[in-house]
Scaffold this motif. Structure first.
Motif, PDB file in Angstrom:
ATOM      1  N   HIS A  54       0.836  -1.208   0.000  1.00 26.47           N
ATOM      2  CA  HIS A  54       0.000   0.000   0.000  1.00 26.47           C
ATOM      3  C   HIS A  54       0.877   1.267   0.000  1.00 26.47           C
ATOM      4  O   HIS A  54       0.565   2.243  -0.678  1.00 26.47           O
ATOM      5  CB  HIS A  54      -0.930  -0.023   1.217  1.00 26.47           C
ATOM      6  N   HIS A 140       3.108   9.903   4.671  1.00 23.92           N
ATOM      7  CA  HIS A 140       2.222   8.740   4.560  1.00 23.92           C
ATOM      8  C   HIS A 140       2.962   7.450   4.921  1.00 23.92           C
ATOM      9  O   HIS A 140       2.461   6.627   5.692  1.00 23.92           O
ATOM     10  CB  HIS A 140       1.650   8.656   3.139  1.00 23.92           C
ATOM     11  N   HIS A 144       2.275   4.926   8.117  1.00 21.99           N
ATOM     12  CA  HIS A 144       2.082   3.469   8.048  1.00 21.99           C
ATOM     13  C   HIS A 144       3.136   2.733   8.864  1.00 21.99           C
ATOM     14  O   HIS A 144       2.879   1.657   9.395  1.00 21.99           O
ATOM     15  CB  HIS A 144       2.042   2.985   6.603  1.00 21.99           C
TER      16      HIS A 144
END
Ligand SMILES: [Fe+2]
Length: 438
Positions: A54, A140, A144
């Protein structure tokens, strides 16, 4: 009369932050076996291998497709890694890339991104100005990485991560347990911080009545006093939904705590150890924080109060980027970036204190605030509605300040995090306030 300062944002910053994020991703995913990477350690979390691909997929989407205008590299996998199409509990059943493929895909994207970063002008569009999209992607990935660290905390089995403990506090403890923050207007949010996200924008003036705030986060010792006083058995202290939740799940202590022979122990990244008295309490829900504050005759600070305590410099009237001023965090200022796998003792980091002497606002533990997650006046969604806008509303409470698991690039005096008030696996604690008009 909104005044604030801004950092430099060179191309080198983007390259360095992307590299730092990938090193951390590698450390978190190389620490476990392939079997472990594909397992789901908790229904609350994705398998680590999902996060890995992802990360690459979002990087491809924003930098290679949106910024550079390329076609999708692997159209068939795009829906698998869209967080809005598949809730976490469903992700293990998807035909996900395996560990080797996921690593190779993320590395291939990164190679192309570095080519792009070398040649693209960092100006001329909102995504490119000051390298925003590169900064957004570095943040980002680091977010994560924090999520993956939560998965590590939930994972059963022998410890696989190690880090040195924080140093004992340097210098004397704070002279008082709380400080008075003067009333009046201050600048909340930012229009100048180049990599700030849409929900931190724009800068605007907020008026806040004078209030008192704790100089350090609430400690395990203080929280144990609440427990010993029957805090979990007295409905008076609890919001009705919180009372229902602790009864439905028989909750009587922070998550990962259990009692053995009259001593409270906790499990921390696979190690079981006595709960340390002087550390900020961790793994409590908003409801637990709210109940403790009421028991103590206090309350949670509002988000505006928290930010005023963290950014307002009464000497200059300016809002600074961090409690200590405008310079980027160093290890002397705050416990950030997973340098340690635990918060530092309450009262640590005098160099990171605000002008009024409030410590550890940045780093150590996320701090629950009293406030719902709402847009600032003049909010505009950017670069997409799903970043923040779809989460606005009374169901999410705001957390501030970052934790030991948050990277400096994803932590600022203006940074806003949000979560459901029942959440306990996140690295969250709190501090309390009193007075004011909240
Ligand atoms: Fe994501």
């Amino acid at each position: 009369m909104t005044t604030e300062s801004r950092p430099a944002a060179p191309r080198e910053r983007a390259a360095a932050e992307l590299t730092a994020a990938r090193a951390r991703t590698a450390a978190l995913t190389d620490a476990v076996t392939d079997e472990d990477l594909t397992a789901q350690h908790s229904p609350l979390m994705s398998p680590l291998v999902w996060d890995l691909a992802h990360i690459g997929n979002q990087e491809e989407l924003w930098l290679l497709r949106r910024v550079d205008g390329r076609e999708s590299m692997r159209p068939e996998i795009d829906p698998l890694y869209d967080a809005f199409q598949h809730p976490r509990s469903e992700r293990p059943k998807l035909p996900l890339l395996g560990p080797r493929e996921a690593r190779r895909y993320a590395a291939e994207v990164r190679g192309r991104v570095f080519d792009l970063l070398e040649r693209t002008p960092l100006e001329g569009s909102p995504l490119l100005d000051d390298g925003f999209a590169f900064g957004m992607i570095a943040q980002h990935e680091q977010q994560h990485d924090e999520t993956m660290l939560i998965t590590h905390q939930l994972r059963r089995g022998a410890p696989v991560l190690t880090a040195p403990d924080p140093d004992p506090p340097q210098g004397p403890p704070p002279p008082t347990a709380e400080v008075l923050v003067p009333g009046g207007p201050f600048t909340m949010g930012t229009s100048a911080e180049p990599w700030s996200l849409d929900n931190e924008r724009p800068a605007h003036v907020r008026d806040v009545a004078p209030f008192w705030i704790d100089t350090a986060p609430v400690t395990n010792a203080a929280y144990l006093a609440f427990m010993a006083d029957g805090g979990y058995r007295d409905a008076r202290w609890w919001a009705p939904e919180g009372w229902e939740q602790i009864r439905a799940h028989a909750i009587e202590a922070p998550l990962f705590w259990h009692r053995e022979g009259g001593i409270w122990l906790r499990r921390r990244f696979g190690v079981t150890e006595p709960v340390p008295d002087d550390e900020p309490v961790l793994h409590v829900s908003w409801y637990e924080a709210d109940a403790y504050a009421r028991w103590a005759g206090r309350r949670l600070p509002t988000e505006a109060e928290w930010e005023k305590a963290a950014r307002h410099d009464p000497r200059s009237g300016r809002s600074t980027r961090y409690p200590w001023g405008d310079s980027d965090p160093t290890p002397a200022h705050a416990n950030l970036g997973q340098r340690h796998l635990r918060p530092a003792p309450a009262g640590s980091y005098p160099a990171g204190a605000s002008p009024l002497g409030v410590r550890q606002l940045i780093g150590d533990v996320w701090e629950w605030t009293a406030s719902d997650f709402l847009p600032y006046p003049g909010f505009r969604p950017f670069p997409y509605r799903e970043y923040s806008q779809v989460f606005f509303g009374p169901e999410h409470k705001v957390l501030r300040g970052g934790s030991f698991a948050v990277a400096p690039v994803a932590c600022r005096g203006t940074f806003r995090n949000w979560d459901l008030p029942v959440r306990r696996q996140i690295f969250a604690g709190f501090r309390t306030a009193r007075g004011g008009d909240a």
